[in-house]
Design an enzyme around this catalytic site. Structure first.
Site, short mmCIF file in Angstrom:
data_model
loop_
_atom_site.label_atom_id
_atom_site.label_comp_id
_atom_site.label_asym_id
_atom_site.label_seq_id
_atom_site.Cartn_x
_atom_site.Cartn_y
_atom_site.Cartn_z
N TYR A 61 54.69 46.17 100.11
CA TYR A 61 54.87 44.74 99.85
C TYR A 61 56.24 44.54 99.24
O TYR A 61 56.57 45.19 98.26
CB TYR A 61 53.77 44.25 98.89
CG TYR A 61 53.88 42.79 98.53
CD1 TYR A 61 53.52 41.79 99.44
CD2 TYR A 61 54.34 42.40 97.27
CE1 TYR A 61 53.61 40.45 99.09
CE2 TYR A 61 54.42 41.06 96.92
CZ TYR A 61 54.06 40.09 97.84
OH TYR A 61 54.16 38.76 97.50
N ASP A 63 62.91 49.69 97.64
CA ASP A 63 62.38 48.61 96.82
C ASP A 63 61.78 49.28 95.58
O ASP A 63 60.67 49.80 95.61
CB ASP A 63 61.31 47.86 97.63
CG ASP A 63 60.60 46.78 96.80
OD1 ASP A 63 60.74 46.80 95.57
OD2 ASP A 63 59.90 45.95 97.40
N LYS A 111 60.85 43.17 87.73
CA LYS A 111 59.85 43.51 86.71
C LYS A 111 60.46 44.06 85.42
O LYS A 111 60.85 43.28 84.55
CB LYS A 111 58.81 44.46 87.30
CG LYS A 111 58.08 43.81 88.52
CD LYS A 111 56.82 44.49 88.87
CE LYS A 111 56.23 44.05 90.19
NZ LYS A 111 55.29 42.93 90.14
N1 HOZ Z 1 52.63 40.72 93.68
C1 HOZ Z 1 52.04 41.08 92.45
C2 HOZ Z 1 51.28 42.33 92.52
N2 HOZ Z 1 51.85 43.41 93.20
C3 HOZ Z 1 51.12 40.01 91.93
C4 HOZ Z 1 51.83 39.10 91.02
C5 HOZ Z 1 50.93 38.14 90.27
O1 HOZ Z 1 49.90 37.71 90.78
O2 HOZ Z 1 51.30 37.78 89.18
#
Ligand code: HOZ
Length: 432
Positions: A145, A240, A268
């Site tokens: 992802y 990534d 992050k």
């Molecule tokens: N894309 C995030 C997890 N891999 C989720 C982010 C969220 O819901 O805060």
């Protein structure tokens, strides 16, 4: 500001004004069959809801809170920045300081551009790769992802996998026809795709350790293989490292595995819980970005003073001697404990871990090596485990296809409490 409302009151109100009641889909907890718990505040490794419950936090805001919540060094750095102003739309010294830290810590980065999120970093990185190479296509891996930009919503992990959405309405066919997706850890699929598309492929983008389909480890030599094939065919390799950056080592997965990508995407942890992303790489490539080059990318809040203050403070703590050793010691303890409890319970599951990130895949007996394997997990069993753990005060990701993170703030009591809770959760699962 105070109120007398419960978490459920907030969710009812939220559903009226926010799609699904949440601002990011996985948080809605749909796949684990409960309503989301609203959070009021956090301290160290604990989250607190408005109903008076506390939880030991293993989501860590999906990765950024590697120091835990409210680390004093972070709080004082952000408070100092706040007093000086929240946004200027002009360059500041903190951007230079954070960029310098990133260049010092990430072995492959010579120059870096700050943005506001991991999604922004990855979408800008592929624009840069396309601009630099003059080619259109990108190759990704199933279940990885890279945020929610159009080009990446092909066999994507995280919420897309959790909700079982194959792609997304609203993403034009013409755009995704430029994205090729192949199984992770599969050398022949990579060779074949490169052979077929050599002159068209701008970049291969990958999470070096996928963590958005649960944590999947690269097979021995796989990352080297990808590096070799991309270099040979003049295809850029984009790591990534939004999750692995500063998590696996100060220099991320590239330091951990000793593989140098051409472009790295970060997010992050470099924001320490405030919205920051970044992409960086060799000077020759990065200098293609406007205003030094023709590849356009911009942002009103990019390099924001509060976010950069939080980022610098976080990285300063990571650089303290013994930081990663201490994190690993705690993660070892938790992972070993979880493995033992799972084995003792006889419940089929596999705990996969690297450094301080891990996933327990339910219904599995063998290592999970790619998206196809991960999707065979018993998500009902994960949901039952999640609900049991939540009721014991343990905050896990509300999806089988995410990672659990250990932070500096997790203390031994919290880890023991978690293992006790897991023991009862496994026992209850056995008795279903
Ligand atoms: N894309 C995030 C997890 N891999 C989720 C982010 C969220 O819901 O805060």
């Amino acid at each position: 500001m105070s109120h007398n409302l419960l978490s459920s009151n907030f969710f009812t109100m939220a559903k009226d004004v926010i799609p699904g009641g949440v601002n990011s889909p996985v948080r809605a907890c749909m796949s684990v069959g409960c309503d989301p718990v609203f959070i009021e505040k956090a301290e160290e490794c604990y989250l607190y809801d408005p109903d008076g419950n506390s939880y030991i936090d293993y989501v860590c805001s999906w990765g950024p809170m590697i120091l835990g919540h409210g680390h004093p060094h972070m709080v004082s750095a952000v408070s100092e920045a706040l007093a000086q102003g929240t946004s200027f739309g002009a360059p500041t010294w903190r951007e230079v300081a954070l960029a310098n830290k990133i260049v010092d810590m990430l072995p492959s980065i010579e120059m870096v551009r700050l943005v506001n999120s991991g999604t922004e970093a990855t979408m800008s990185a592929i624009r840069l790769a396309r601009g630099y190479t003059g080619r259109k296509k990108i190759l990704k891996f199933d279940g990885c992802y890279h945020g929610h930009a159009d080009s990446f919503l092909v066999k994507a992990g995280s919420g897309v996998a959790t909700l079982g959405i194959p792609g997304s309405p609203g993403v034009p066919e013409e755009i995704v026809s430029n994205t090729i997706s192949i199984p992770f850890n599969n050398r022949s699929a990579l060779e074949k795709a490169i052979e077929q598309e050599t002159d068209q492929l701008a970049a291969v983008i990958m999470e070096p350790v996928p963590a958005n389909m649960g944590v999947i480890l690269p097979d021995e030599g796989f990352l080297e293989f990808v590096r070799e094939k991309t270099s040979k065919n003049n295809i850029l390799l984009i790591f990534d490292e939004v999750i692995t950056g500063f998590r696996l080592a100060p220099g991320g997965a590239q330091e951990y595995f000793g593989i140098m990508p051409d472009i790295t995407c970060l997010g992050k942890i470099i924001g320490g819980g405030l919205p920051v992303g970044a992409y960086g790489g060799k000077k020759e490539i990065m200098e293609q970005i406007a205003p030094s080059g023709p590849v356009y990318q911009a942002g009103t809040l990019s390099g924001n003073p509060l976010a950069t203050a939080a980022g610098i403070a976080t990285l300063e703590v990571l650089e303290r001697p013994g930081f990663y050793e201490s994190l690993k010691e705690k993660a070892d303890y938790l992972a070993e404990g979880m493995k033992k409890l799972a084995t003792d319970s006889g419940i089929p599951c596999v705990n996969q871990r690297i450094g301080s990130m891990m996933t327990t895949f339910f219904g599995q007996q063998e290592p999970v090596k790619n998206f196809q394997d991960a999707m065979k997990s018993d998500t009902d069993m994960y949901a039952a485990f999640y609900r049991n753990m939540l009721s014991e005060g343990i905050w896990l990701a509300p999806s089988q296809f995410e990672a659990a993170f250990v932070s500096l703030a997790h203390n031994w009591d919290a880890l023991d409490f978690t293992l006790d809770a897991a023991e009862s959760a496994f026992t209850r699962l056995k008795n279903i």
